[in-house]
Scaffold this motif. Structure first.
Motif, PDB file in Angstrom:
ATOM      1  N   ILE A 169      33.147  35.546  37.474  1.00  0.00           N
ATOM      2  CA  ILE A 169      34.517  35.572  36.958  1.00  0.00           C
ATOM      3  C   ILE A 169      34.901  37.037  36.892  1.00  0.00           C
ATOM      4  O   ILE A 169      34.223  37.834  36.245  1.00  0.00           O
ATOM      5  CB  ILE A 169      34.614  34.948  35.554  1.00  0.00           C
ATOM      6  N   ALA A 170      35.962  37.376  37.602  1.00  0.00           N
ATOM      7  CA  ALA A 170      36.325  38.790  37.726  1.00  0.00           C
ATOM      8  C   ALA A 170      37.767  39.014  37.311  1.00  0.00           C
ATOM      9  O   ALA A 170      38.580  38.080  37.305  1.00  0.00           O
ATOM     10  CB  ALA A 170      36.135  39.252  39.165  1.00  0.00           C
ATOM     11  N   VAL A 171      38.065  40.260  36.971  1.00  0.00           N
ATOM     12  CA  VAL A 171      39.449  40.726  36.911  1.00  0.00           C
ATOM     13  C   VAL A 171      39.589  41.748  38.022  1.00  0.00           C
ATOM     14  O   VAL A 171      38.788  42.688  38.110  1.00  0.00           O
ATOM     15  CB  VAL A 171      39.802  41.331  35.549  1.00  0.00           C
ATOM     16  N   MET A 187      42.855  37.578  36.706  1.00  0.00           N
ATOM     17  CA  MET A 187      41.530  36.969  36.684  1.00  0.00           C
ATOM     18  C   MET A 187      41.373  36.101  37.916  1.00  0.00           C
ATOM     19  O   MET A 187      42.340  35.515  38.415  1.00  0.00           O
ATOM     20  CB  MET A 187      41.347  36.139  35.410  1.00  0.00           C
ATOM     21  N   THR A 188      40.137  35.992  38.411  1.00  0.00           N
ATOM     22  CA  THR A 188      39.871  35.227  39.618  1.00  0.00           C
ATOM     23  C   THR A 188      38.370  34.938  39.690  1.00  0.00           C
ATOM     24  O   THR A 188      37.621  35.290  38.778  1.00  0.00           O
ATOM     25  CB  THR A 188      40.338  36.017  40.855  1.00  0.00           C
ATOM     26  N   ASN A 189      37.948  34.287  40.762  1.00  0.00           N
ATOM     27  CA  ASN A 189      36.525  34.194  41.104  1.00  0.00           C
ATOM     28  C   ASN A 189      36.273  35.005  42.359  1.00  0.00           C
ATOM     29  O   ASN A 189      37.131  35.076  43.242  1.00  0.00           O
ATOM     30  CB  ASN A 189      36.106  32.745  41.394  1.00  0.00           C
ATOM     31  N   TYR A 205      33.856  42.327  35.643  1.00  0.00           N
ATOM     32  CA  TYR A 205      33.451  40.945  35.924  1.00  0.00           C
ATOM     33  C   TYR A 205      32.264  40.552  35.060  1.00  0.00           C
ATOM     34  O   TYR A 205      31.604  41.409  34.459  1.00  0.00           O
ATOM     35  CB  TYR A 205      33.060  40.778  37.403  1.00  0.00           C
ATOM     36  N   LEU A 258      44.337  28.189  44.750  1.00  0.00           N
ATOM     37  CA  LEU A 258      43.926  29.249  43.817  1.00  0.00           C
ATOM     38  C   LEU A 258      43.647  30.532  44.607  1.00  0.00           C
ATOM     39  O   LEU A 258      43.018  30.480  45.670  1.00  0.00           O
ATOM     40  CB  LEU A 258      42.669  28.845  43.048  1.00  0.00           C
ATOM     41  N   PRO A 259      44.079  31.680  44.063  1.00  0.00           N
ATOM     42  CA  PRO A 259      43.763  32.953  44.725  1.00  0.00           C
ATOM     43  C   PRO A 259      42.364  33.413  44.312  1.00  0.00           C
ATOM     44  O   PRO A 259      42.118  33.683  43.147  1.00  0.00           O
ATOM     45  CB  PRO A 259      44.829  33.896  44.174  1.00  0.00           C
ATOM     46  N   TYR A 311      28.176  31.877  38.666  1.00  0.00           N
ATOM     47  CA  TYR A 311      29.387  32.245  39.412  1.00  0.00           C
ATOM     48  C   TYR A 311      30.053  33.460  38.781  1.00  0.00           C
ATOM     49  O   TYR A 311      29.864  33.741  37.600  1.00  0.00           O
ATOM     50  CB  TYR A 311      30.365  31.073  39.517  1.00  0.00           C
TER      51      TYR A 311
END
Lengths: 304, 135
Positions: B85-87, B97-99, B67, B129-130, B83
Protein backbone atom coordinates in the motif's frame (compact mmCIF):
# COMPACT_ATOMS: atom_id res chain seq x y z
CA UNK A 1 -10.58 13.50 17.38
CA UNK A 2 -9.94 9.83 18.11
CA UNK A 3 -7.64 8.76 20.93
CA UNK A 4 -6.60 12.26 22.01
CA UNK A 5 -10.22 13.37 22.50
CA UNK A 6 -9.87 13.11 26.28
CA UNK A 7 -6.98 15.57 26.35
CA UNK A 8 -9.02 17.96 24.23
CA UNK A 9 -11.95 17.51 26.62
CA UNK A 10 -9.64 18.77 29.39
CA UNK A 11 -8.79 21.86 27.36
CA UNK A 12 -12.44 22.61 26.63
CA UNK A 13 -13.53 21.84 30.21
CA UNK A 14 -10.86 24.18 31.56
CA UNK A 15 -12.22 26.94 29.35
CA UNK A 16 -15.81 26.20 30.36
CA UNK A 17 -14.98 26.32 34.08
CA UNK A 18 -12.96 29.52 33.67
CA UNK A 19 -15.91 31.08 31.79
CA UNK A 20 -18.39 30.13 34.50
CA UNK A 21 -20.27 27.77 32.17
CA UNK A 22 -19.59 24.68 34.31
CA UNK A 23 -18.65 23.95 37.92
CA UNK A 24 -17.68 20.27 37.76
CA UNK A 25 -16.74 18.36 34.61
CA UNK A 26 -16.39 14.57 34.49
CA UNK A 27 -14.33 13.18 31.60
CA UNK A 28 -14.71 9.44 31.06
CA UNK A 29 -13.44 6.68 28.82
CA UNK A 30 -14.41 3.05 28.60
CA UNK A 31 -13.80 0.73 25.67
CA UNK A 32 -13.71 -3.01 25.15
CA UNK A 33 -11.17 -3.05 22.35
CA UNK A 34 -10.37 -6.69 23.05
CA UNK A 35 -13.82 -8.14 23.82
CA UNK A 36 -15.48 -5.82 21.31
CA UNK A 37 -18.73 -5.52 23.25
CA UNK A 38 -21.06 -3.09 21.53
CA UNK A 39 -18.55 -2.36 18.79
CA UNK A 40 -20.02 -1.59 15.39
CA UNK A 41 -18.79 -2.52 11.93
CA UNK A 42 -15.47 -1.22 10.71
CA UNK A 43 -14.60 0.41 7.44
CA UNK A 44 -15.42 3.60 5.63
CA UNK A 45 -18.65 4.02 3.68
CA UNK A 46 -17.78 3.57 -0.02
CA UNK A 47 -18.74 7.13 -0.99
CA UNK A 48 -16.65 8.75 1.74
CA UNK A 49 -13.17 9.93 0.78
CA UNK A 50 -11.65 7.03 2.75
CA UNK A 51 -14.03 4.63 1.02
CA UNK A 52 -13.19 5.93 -2.46
CA UNK A 53 -9.49 6.67 -2.13
CA UNK A 54 -8.08 4.31 0.56
CA UNK A 55 -10.30 1.25 1.18
CA UNK A 56 -9.99 -0.18 -2.39
CA UNK A 57 -6.24 -0.65 -1.78
CA UNK A 58 -6.58 -2.99 1.19
CA UNK A 59 -6.00 -0.81 4.21
CA UNK A 60 -7.01 -2.79 7.27
CA UNK A 61 -7.02 -0.80 10.47
CA UNK A 62 -4.39 1.34 12.20
CA UNK A 63 -1.34 -0.89 11.52
CA UNK A 64 -1.76 -0.27 7.77
CA UNK A 65 -2.56 3.46 8.01
CA UNK A 66 -0.72 4.94 11.02
CA UNK A 67 2.38 3.27 9.54
CA UNK A 68 2.16 4.82 6.06
CA UNK A 69 4.54 7.73 6.79
CA UNK A 70 7.29 5.65 8.42
CA UNK A 71 9.16 4.47 5.30
CA UNK A 72 9.67 8.09 4.26
CA UNK A 73 10.79 9.03 7.78
CA UNK A 74 13.31 6.18 7.81
CA UNK A 75 14.65 7.13 4.39
CA UNK A 76 14.92 10.84 5.12
CA UNK A 77 16.75 10.46 8.42
CA UNK A 78 18.52 7.12 7.87
CA UNK A 79 16.62 5.54 10.77
CA UNK A 80 16.66 1.73 11.02
CA UNK A 81 14.15 -0.89 12.16
CA UNK A 82 16.53 -1.58 15.08
CA UNK A 83 16.20 2.03 16.21
CA UNK A 84 12.41 1.93 16.02
CA UNK A 85 12.51 -1.28 18.08
CA UNK A 86 14.43 0.51 20.83
CA UNK A 87 11.25 2.44 21.67
CA UNK A 88 9.46 -0.82 22.54
CA UNK A 89 12.44 -1.97 24.61
CA UNK A 90 12.60 1.27 26.63
CA UNK A 91 8.86 1.24 27.25
CA UNK A 92 8.83 -2.43 28.30
CA UNK A 93 11.43 -1.64 30.98
CA UNK A 94 8.88 0.64 32.61
CA UNK A 95 6.17 -2.03 32.28
CA UNK A 96 8.28 -4.49 34.30
CA UNK A 97 7.83 -2.03 37.21
CA UNK A 98 4.05 -1.72 36.81
CA UNK A 99 2.05 -4.61 38.34
CA UNK A 100 -1.00 -3.56 36.29
CA UNK A 101 0.80 -3.75 32.93
CA UNK A 102 -0.38 -6.43 30.51
CA UNK A 103 3.12 -7.28 29.20
CA UNK A 104 5.88 -7.38 31.84
CA UNK A 105 8.65 -9.65 30.52
CA UNK A 106 11.76 -7.71 29.44
CA UNK A 107 12.41 -7.65 25.68
CA UNK A 108 15.35 -6.86 23.43
CA UNK A 109 15.70 -5.20 20.04
CA UNK A 110 16.22 -8.72 18.63
CA UNK A 111 12.91 -9.86 20.16
CA UNK A 112 11.09 -7.00 18.45
CA UNK A 113 12.64 -7.75 15.05
CA UNK A 114 11.99 -11.49 15.47
CA UNK A 115 8.30 -10.96 16.23
CA UNK A 116 6.07 -11.58 13.23
CA UNK A 117 5.66 -8.92 10.57
CA UNK A 118 2.29 -7.18 10.77
CA UNK A 119 2.78 -4.43 8.22
CA UNK A 120 6.37 -3.62 7.28
CA UNK A 121 8.14 -1.82 8.87
CA UNK A 122 5.99 -2.81 11.87
CA UNK A 123 6.51 -6.11 13.65
CA UNK A 124 4.09 -7.30 16.31
CA UNK A 125 6.13 -5.73 19.12
CA UNK A 126 6.18 -2.37 17.31
CA UNK A 127 2.39 -2.30 17.80
CA UNK A 128 0.30 -1.41 20.83
CA UNK A 129 -1.84 -3.88 22.71
CA UNK A 130 -5.58 -4.28 22.21
CA UNK A 131 -7.27 -4.38 25.62
CA UNK A 132 -10.41 -3.57 27.59
CA UNK A 133 -10.21 -0.69 30.02
CA UNK A 134 -11.40 2.66 31.21
CA UNK A 135 -10.61 5.73 33.23
CA UNK A 136 -12.02 9.03 34.35
CA UNK A 137 -11.02 12.37 35.76
CA UNK A 138 -12.84 15.26 37.42
CA UNK A 139 -12.15 18.91 36.70
CA UNK A 140 -13.15 21.76 38.99
CA UNK A 141 -11.96 25.30 39.64
CA UNK A 142 -8.77 25.86 41.62
CA UNK A 143 -10.85 27.29 44.47
CA UNK A 144 -13.19 24.29 44.63
CA UNK A 145 -10.22 21.88 44.71
CA UNK A 146 -8.63 23.55 47.71
CA UNK A 147 -10.26 21.39 50.41
CA UNK A 148 -10.32 18.11 48.46
CA UNK A 149 -8.88 15.08 50.30
CA UNK A 150 -6.40 14.48 47.47
CA UNK A 151 -3.83 16.96 46.28
CA UNK A 152 -5.01 18.36 42.95
CA UNK A 153 -3.16 18.75 39.65
CA UNK A 154 -3.37 22.18 38.00
CA UNK A 155 -3.63 22.67 34.22
CA UNK A 156 -0.93 25.07 33.01
CA UNK A 157 -1.21 24.76 29.25
CA UNK A 158 -3.26 22.95 26.61
CA UNK A 159 -3.16 22.79 22.84
CA UNK A 160 -4.97 20.95 20.07
CA UNK A 161 -4.66 20.73 16.29
CA UNK A 162 -6.06 18.88 13.28
CA UNK A 163 -4.07 18.35 10.09
CA UNK A 164 -5.98 16.00 7.78
CA UNK A 165 -8.74 13.39 7.77
CA UNK A 166 -7.02 10.59 5.85
CA UNK A 167 -3.34 9.79 6.26
CA UNK A 168 -2.72 9.73 2.49
CA UNK A 169 -3.31 13.52 2.58
CA UNK A 170 -0.68 14.18 5.31
CA UNK A 171 1.37 17.24 4.38
CA UNK A 172 4.87 15.95 5.19
CA UNK A 173 5.34 12.27 5.97
CA UNK A 174 8.50 12.83 7.99
CA UNK A 175 6.93 15.16 10.56
CA UNK A 176 3.53 15.87 12.12
CA UNK A 177 2.21 19.37 11.83
CA UNK A 178 -0.77 18.56 14.07
CA UNK A 179 1.52 17.41 16.89
CA UNK A 180 3.78 20.44 16.47
CA UNK A 181 0.99 23.02 16.55
CA UNK A 182 -0.69 21.40 19.57
CA UNK A 183 2.62 21.38 21.45
CA UNK A 184 3.51 24.97 20.57
CA UNK A 185 0.13 26.17 21.81
CA UNK A 186 0.43 24.25 25.08
CA UNK A 187 3.97 25.49 25.83
CA UNK A 188 2.98 29.06 24.96
CA UNK A 189 -0.07 28.93 27.24
CA UNK A 190 1.99 27.44 30.07
CA UNK A 191 4.78 29.95 29.57
CA UNK A 192 7.27 27.10 29.87
CA UNK A 193 9.93 25.44 27.73
CA UNK A 194 10.83 21.80 27.35
CA UNK A 195 13.46 22.11 30.12
CA UNK A 196 10.64 22.56 32.65
CA UNK A 197 9.18 19.08 31.99
CA UNK A 198 9.90 16.45 34.66
CA UNK A 199 7.77 13.59 33.31
CA UNK A 200 6.34 12.86 29.86
CA UNK A 201 3.57 10.67 28.46
CA UNK A 202 3.49 10.24 24.68
CA UNK A 203 0.65 8.30 23.03
CA UNK A 204 2.44 5.18 21.74
CA UNK A 205 0.04 3.45 19.39
CA UNK A 206 3.17 2.23 17.56
CA UNK A 207 6.87 2.65 18.22
CA UNK A 208 7.12 5.55 15.77
CA UNK A 209 4.36 7.72 17.26
CA UNK A 210 6.33 8.87 20.34
CA UNK A 211 9.29 9.49 18.02
CA UNK A 212 7.29 11.90 15.85
CA UNK A 213 5.94 13.50 19.06
CA UNK A 214 9.36 14.04 20.65
CA UNK A 215 10.50 15.83 17.49
CA UNK A 216 7.25 17.81 17.06
CA UNK A 217 7.42 19.00 20.68
CA UNK A 218 11.01 20.17 20.23
CA UNK A 219 12.38 17.72 22.82
CA UNK A 220 14.43 15.88 20.17
CA UNK A 221 15.86 17.27 16.94
CA UNK A 222 14.29 16.11 13.65
CA UNK A 223 15.41 12.55 12.96
CA UNK A 224 16.82 12.03 16.46
CA UNK A 225 13.72 10.73 18.26
CA UNK A 226 14.76 7.08 18.15
CA UNK A 227 18.28 7.95 19.37
CA UNK A 228 16.61 9.51 22.40
CA UNK A 229 15.10 6.13 23.30
CA UNK A 230 18.22 4.16 22.30
CA UNK A 231 20.35 6.26 24.64
CA UNK A 232 18.28 5.20 27.67
CA UNK A 233 17.21 8.76 28.52
CA UNK A 234 13.51 7.77 28.42
CA UNK A 235 13.93 4.50 30.36
CA UNK A 236 14.01 3.86 34.14
CA UNK A 237 16.99 5.75 35.54
CA UNK A 238 17.13 8.09 32.55
CA UNK A 239 16.99 11.88 32.83
CA UNK A 240 13.83 12.27 30.69
CA UNK A 241 11.38 9.51 31.72
CA UNK A 242 8.73 8.71 29.08
CA UNK A 243 5.72 6.38 29.23
CA UNK A 244 6.38 5.20 32.76
CA UNK A 245 3.25 3.00 32.95
CA UNK A 246 4.54 0.84 30.09
CA UNK A 247 2.52 2.80 27.52
CA UNK A 248 0.12 1.56 24.91
CA UNK A 249 2.87 -0.81 23.84
CA UNK A 250 3.02 -2.75 27.13
CA UNK A 251 0.51 -1.44 29.71
CA UNK A 252 -2.87 -1.08 28.01
CA UNK A 253 -4.47 0.20 24.81
CA UNK A 254 -8.22 0.01 24.48
CA UNK A 255 -8.34 1.68 21.08
CA UNK A 256 -8.30 5.24 22.44
CA UNK A 257 -5.34 5.45 24.79
CA UNK A 258 -5.39 9.17 25.69
CA UNK A 259 -7.14 8.70 29.03
CA UNK A 260 -4.45 6.29 30.27
CA UNK A 261 -1.65 8.67 29.32
CA UNK A 262 -3.35 11.32 31.47
CA UNK A 263 -4.03 9.03 34.46
CA UNK A 264 -0.37 7.93 34.59
CA UNK A 265 0.78 11.55 34.39
CA UNK A 266 -1.50 12.44 37.32
CA UNK A 267 -0.41 9.35 39.28
CA UNK A 268 3.22 10.46 38.92
CA UNK A 269 2.38 14.08 39.86
CA UNK A 270 0.69 12.74 43.00
CA UNK A 271 3.67 10.57 43.89
CA UNK A 272 1.52 7.42 43.85
CA UNK A 273 3.34 5.39 41.16
CA UNK A 274 5.02 2.93 43.52
CA UNK A 275 8.10 1.17 42.22
CA UNK A 276 8.05 3.18 38.97
CA UNK A 277 7.67 6.57 40.68
CA UNK A 278 9.92 9.23 39.18
CA UNK A 279 11.43 11.34 41.98
CA UNK A 280 10.64 15.03 42.20
CA UNK A 281 7.96 15.31 39.50
CA UNK A 282 6.45 18.79 39.54
CA UNK A 283 5.53 19.41 35.89
CA UNK A 284 4.11 16.73 33.61
CA UNK A 285 3.45 16.71 29.87
CA UNK A 286 0.93 14.51 28.05
CA UNK A 287 0.70 14.38 24.27
CA UNK A 288 -2.05 12.46 22.49
CA UNK A 289 -2.66 11.36 18.91
CA UNK A 290 -5.99 11.31 17.11
CA UNK A 291 -6.79 9.29 14.02
CA UNK A 292 -3.90 8.39 11.73
CA UNK A 293 -1.65 11.42 12.36
CA UNK A 294 -4.88 13.42 11.90
CA UNK A 295 -4.95 15.28 15.20
CA UNK A 296 -2.76 16.06 18.17
CA UNK A 297 -3.35 17.38 21.69
CA UNK A 298 -0.92 18.45 24.41
CA UNK A 299 -1.43 19.10 28.12
CA UNK A 300 1.07 20.53 30.59
CA UNK A 301 0.12 20.44 34.26
CA UNK A 302 1.66 20.65 37.71
CA UNK A 303 1.19 19.60 41.32
CA UNK A 304 2.42 22.98 42.58
CA UNK B 1 -14.89 -15.47 -9.14
CA UNK B 2 -16.55 -12.05 -8.89
CA UNK B 3 -14.50 -9.19 -7.47
CA UNK B 4 -15.51 -8.89 -3.82
CA UNK B 5 -13.14 -6.26 -2.41
CA UNK B 6 -14.26 -2.77 -1.35
CA UNK B 7 -15.22 -0.63 -4.32
CA UNK B 8 -15.43 3.15 -4.50
CA UNK B 9 -18.83 4.75 -4.87
CA UNK B 10 -18.51 7.92 -6.91
CA UNK B 11 -20.19 11.15 -5.85
CA UNK B 12 -21.09 13.98 -8.28
CA UNK B 13 -17.79 15.66 -7.38
CA UNK B 14 -15.66 12.55 -8.01
CA UNK B 15 -17.50 10.93 -10.94
CA UNK B 16 -15.26 12.52 -13.62
CA UNK B 17 -12.16 11.07 -11.92
CA UNK B 18 -13.55 7.53 -11.94
CA UNK B 19 -14.90 7.98 -15.50
CA UNK B 20 -11.43 9.04 -16.68
CA UNK B 21 -9.87 5.91 -15.19
CA UNK B 22 -12.42 3.77 -17.00
CA UNK B 23 -11.23 5.41 -20.25
CA UNK B 24 -7.60 4.66 -19.20
CA UNK B 25 -6.69 8.34 -19.25
CA UNK B 26 -6.52 9.70 -15.73
CA UNK B 27 -7.79 13.21 -15.22
CA UNK B 28 -7.44 15.43 -12.18
CA UNK B 29 -8.88 18.82 -11.46
CA UNK B 30 -6.70 21.86 -12.09
CA UNK B 31 -7.24 25.39 -10.86
CA UNK B 32 -7.50 27.64 -13.89
CA UNK B 33 -6.43 30.65 -11.82
CA UNK B 34 -3.38 29.46 -9.83
CA UNK B 35 -2.72 26.48 -12.17
CA UNK B 36 -2.41 23.98 -9.31
CA UNK B 37 -3.50 20.37 -9.85
CA UNK B 38 -5.18 18.87 -6.79
CA UNK B 39 -6.67 15.68 -5.36
CA UNK B 40 -9.17 14.61 -3.83
CA UNK B 41 -11.73 16.04 -6.24
CA UNK B 42 -13.75 19.01 -4.98
CA UNK B 43 -15.51 21.98 -6.59
CA UNK B 44 -12.90 24.57 -5.56
CA UNK B 45 -9.12 24.89 -5.46
CA UNK B 46 -7.75 24.01 -2.01
CA UNK B 47 -4.79 26.35 -2.56
CA UNK B 48 -6.47 29.60 -3.61
CA UNK B 49 -10.18 28.71 -3.14
CA UNK B 50 -11.07 29.64 -6.72
CA UNK B 51 -14.12 27.87 -8.15
CA UNK B 52 -12.64 28.25 -11.64
CA UNK B 53 -11.46 24.63 -11.95
CA UNK B 54 -11.44 22.13 -14.80
CA UNK B 55 -10.61 18.46 -15.43
CA UNK B 56 -7.34 17.91 -17.34
CA UNK B 57 -5.41 14.83 -18.47
CA UNK B 58 -2.41 13.86 -16.36
CA UNK B 59 0.67 11.90 -17.45
CA UNK B 60 0.31 8.86 -15.20
CA UNK B 61 3.94 9.29 -14.14
CA UNK B 62 4.67 9.36 -10.42
CA UNK B 63 7.31 8.74 -7.77
CA UNK B 64 7.06 6.59 -4.66
CA UNK B 65 6.45 8.83 -1.65
CA UNK B 66 6.03 6.26 1.12
CA UNK B 67 4.56 2.78 1.61
CA UNK B 68 3.91 -0.23 3.81
CA UNK B 69 4.00 -3.94 3.01
CA UNK B 70 0.90 -5.43 4.57
CA UNK B 71 1.27 -8.98 5.87
CA UNK B 72 -1.96 -9.05 7.89
CA UNK B 73 -4.45 -8.76 5.07
CA UNK B 74 -7.59 -6.67 5.22
CA UNK B 75 -10.74 -8.80 4.84
CA UNK B 76 -11.00 -10.17 1.25
CA UNK B 77 -7.37 -9.28 0.49
CA UNK B 78 -6.05 -12.54 1.99
CA UNK B 79 -4.78 -13.98 -1.30
CA UNK B 80 -2.80 -10.82 -2.04
CA UNK B 81 -0.75 -10.68 1.18
CA UNK B 82 1.92 -9.49 1.47
CA UNK B 83 0.91 -6.49 -0.65
CA UNK B 84 2.19 -2.94 -0.99
CA UNK B 85 0.00 0.00 0.00
CA UNK B 86 1.70 3.15 -1.19
CA UNK B 87 1.25 6.88 -1.44
CA UNK B 88 2.63 8.18 -4.73
CA UNK B 89 3.35 11.73 -5.83
CA UNK B 90 2.09 12.31 -9.36
CA UNK B 91 4.31 14.24 -11.78
CA UNK B 92 1.67 16.99 -11.71
CA UNK B 93 1.98 17.34 -7.93
CA UNK B 94 -0.94 15.69 -6.12
CA UNK B 95 -0.54 12.56 -4.03
CA UNK B 96 -2.77 9.50 -3.91
CA UNK B 97 -2.93 6.16 -2.15
CA UNK B 98 -2.62 3.12 -4.39
CA UNK B 99 -1.16 -0.38 -4.65
CA UNK B 100 2.17 -1.15 -6.32
CA UNK B 101 2.09 -3.98 -8.85
CA UNK B 102 4.76 -5.70 -10.94
CA UNK B 103 7.37 -5.50 -8.20
CA UNK B 104 8.31 -7.80 -5.31
CA UNK B 105 6.99 -6.66 -1.91
CA UNK B 106 10.55 -6.19 -0.68
CA UNK B 107 11.87 -2.97 0.93
CA UNK B 108 15.17 -3.52 -0.87
CA UNK B 109 13.38 -3.08 -4.21
CA UNK B 110 11.22 -0.16 -3.14
CA UNK B 111 13.37 2.87 -2.39
CA UNK B 112 11.44 6.10 -1.79
CA UNK B 113 11.39 8.32 -4.91
CA UNK B 114 11.32 5.24 -7.20
CA UNK B 115 9.94 6.23 -10.64
CA UNK B 116 6.48 4.76 -11.30
CA UNK B 117 3.80 4.71 -13.99
CA UNK B 118 0.08 4.16 -13.73
CA UNK B 119 -1.54 0.81 -14.52
CA UNK B 120 -5.28 0.85 -15.13
CA UNK B 121 -6.76 -2.15 -13.31
CA UNK B 122 -10.28 -2.85 -14.61
CA UNK B 123 -11.44 -4.67 -11.48
CA UNK B 124 -15.11 -4.77 -12.56
CA UNK B 125 -17.09 -3.69 -15.63
CA UNK B 126 -17.83 -0.42 -13.83
CA UNK B 127 -14.70 0.35 -11.81
CA UNK B 128 -11.07 0.88 -12.82
CA UNK B 129 -8.53 1.41 -10.04
CA UNK B 130 -5.29 3.35 -10.65
CA UNK B 131 -2.34 1.22 -9.58
CA UNK B 132 1.35 1.86 -10.17
CA UNK B 133 4.40 -0.12 -11.30
CA UNK B 134 8.08 0.75 -11.66
CA UNK B 135 8.57 2.83 -14.81
Amino acid sequence: MGGCSFLIHVRHATAAIAAGMADVVLITHGESGRSRIGVGGQGAAPAQPAGQFQAPYGVGGPPTMFSIPVARYMQRFGVTEEQLASVAVSTRKWATLNPRAAMRDPITVEDVLASRLICWPLHLLNCCLVTDGGGALVLVSEERARDFPKKPVYVLGAGESVEHVNVSMMRDFHESKAYRVAGENAFRMAGLGTDAIDHTMLYDAFTHTPVYMLEALGIAQPGEGTSFFESGRAAPGGDFPINTNGGGLSYTHTGMYGMFAMTESITQLRGEAGERQVPGVEVGLVHGAGGMFSAGATLIWTNQ
Amino acid sequence: MPYNKPLPQATPETQPFWDSLKRHQMQLQRCQDCREFYFYPRPFCPRCYSANVAWEDVSGRATLETYVINHRAAPRFEEDAPYVIAVVTLAEGPRMMTNLVGVDPDPGKLPPDLALEVVYDDVTDEVTLPKFRPA
